[in-house]
Design a protein around this motif. Sequence first.
Motif, PDB file in Angstrom:
ATOM      1  N   MET A 160      27.452  34.026  19.057  1.00  0.00           N
ATOM      2  CA  MET A 160      26.592  33.182  19.860  1.00  0.00           C
ATOM      3  C   MET A 160      25.707  32.364  18.917  1.00  0.00           C
ATOM      4  O   MET A 160      25.071  32.905  18.022  1.00  0.00           O
ATOM      5  N   GLU A 200      22.588  28.596  21.900  1.00  0.00           N
ATOM      6  CA  GLU A 200      23.006  29.374  23.074  1.00  0.00           C
ATOM      7  C   GLU A 200      22.032  30.520  23.329  1.00  0.00           C
ATOM      8  O   GLU A 200      21.662  30.781  24.472  1.00  0.00           O
ATOM      9  N   LEU A 201      21.622  31.192  22.260  1.00  0.00           N
ATOM     10  CA  LEU A 201      20.667  32.282  22.392  1.00  0.00           C
ATOM     11  C   LEU A 201      19.332  31.774  22.938  1.00  0.00           C
ATOM     12  O   LEU A 201      18.744  32.373  23.833  1.00  0.00           O
ATOM     13  N   ALA A 216      18.855  29.181  24.781  1.00  0.00           N
ATOM     14  CA  ALA A 216      19.049  28.819  26.190  1.00  0.00           C
ATOM     15  C   ALA A 216      19.036  30.065  27.070  1.00  0.00           C
ATOM     16  O   ALA A 216      18.439  30.062  28.158  1.00  0.00           O
ATOM     17  N   ARG A 217      19.669  31.135  26.623  1.00  0.00           N
ATOM     18  CA  ARG A 217      19.677  32.396  27.394  1.00  0.00           C
ATOM     19  C   ARG A 217      18.267  32.977  27.488  1.00  0.00           C
ATOM     20  O   ARG A 217      17.865  33.468  28.528  1.00  0.00           O
ATOM     21  N   GLN A 218      17.525  32.920  26.388  1.00  0.00           N
ATOM     22  CA  GLN A 218      16.158  33.416  26.405  1.00  0.00           C
ATOM     23  C   GLN A 218      15.292  32.585  27.357  1.00  0.00           C
ATOM     24  O   GLN A 218      14.465  33.135  28.091  1.00  0.00           O
ATOM     25  N   GLU A 243      16.322  31.027  30.027  1.00  0.00           N
ATOM     26  CA  GLU A 243      16.713  31.427  31.386  1.00  0.00           C
ATOM     27  C   GLU A 243      16.026  32.730  31.787  1.00  0.00           C
ATOM     28  O   GLU A 243      15.564  32.870  32.923  1.00  0.00           O
ATOM     29  N   LEU A 244      15.969  33.676  30.864  1.00  0.00           N
ATOM     30  CA  LEU A 244      15.324  34.958  31.142  1.00  0.00           C
ATOM     31  C   LEU A 244      13.832  34.769  31.403  1.00  0.00           C
ATOM     32  O   LEU A 244      13.283  35.324  32.360  1.00  0.00           O
ATOM     33  N   PRO A 273      19.663  35.369  35.020  1.00  0.00           N
ATOM     34  CA  PRO A 273      20.791  34.948  34.174  1.00  0.00           C
ATOM     35  C   PRO A 273      21.967  35.911  34.339  1.00  0.00           C
ATOM     36  O   PRO A 273      21.788  37.078  34.704  1.00  0.00           O
ATOM     37  N   SER A 274      23.149  35.413  34.056  1.00  0.00           N
ATOM     38  CA  SER A 274      24.326  36.272  34.164  1.00  0.00           C
ATOM     39  C   SER A 274      24.168  37.466  33.231  1.00  0.00           C
ATOM     40  O   SER A 274      23.624  37.353  32.130  1.00  0.00           O
TER      41      SER A 274
END
Length: 108
Positions: free
Chosen positions: A1, A5-6, A8-10, A12-13, A24-25
């Motif tokens: 990753m 990307e990381l 973006a995931r953070q 979202e969280l 998030p998924s």
Amino acid sequence: MSREELAARQAELLEALLSDGAAPSGFDAERLRVEAGALRDKRRRLVAYLRPDLPESLAERFGPLFDVYATDHPKTTEIRARDYADAFAAWLVSRGELPKPRRRWFRR
């Protein structure tokens, strides 16, 4: 990753925890909802501690109004807790929930 990307995931969280965003998924939506509520409760208690005039003036309306504010204005690391509490008070005045203060709020 990748780092992007990381990040973006953070983001979202954080959106799910601080602004009632979608889970998030890979995350349990119910657990995130419970944790988001706990974080909002903690901020509400801190604001009440720093600005006891607000819950005193608003009574039972304090909690629901704070929840609306906290969802639309999540606290970030850039704003100090006292400034956040004062911003909430200013928001309440701007919405007509509290009268405009007669004098400027003092800081220690």
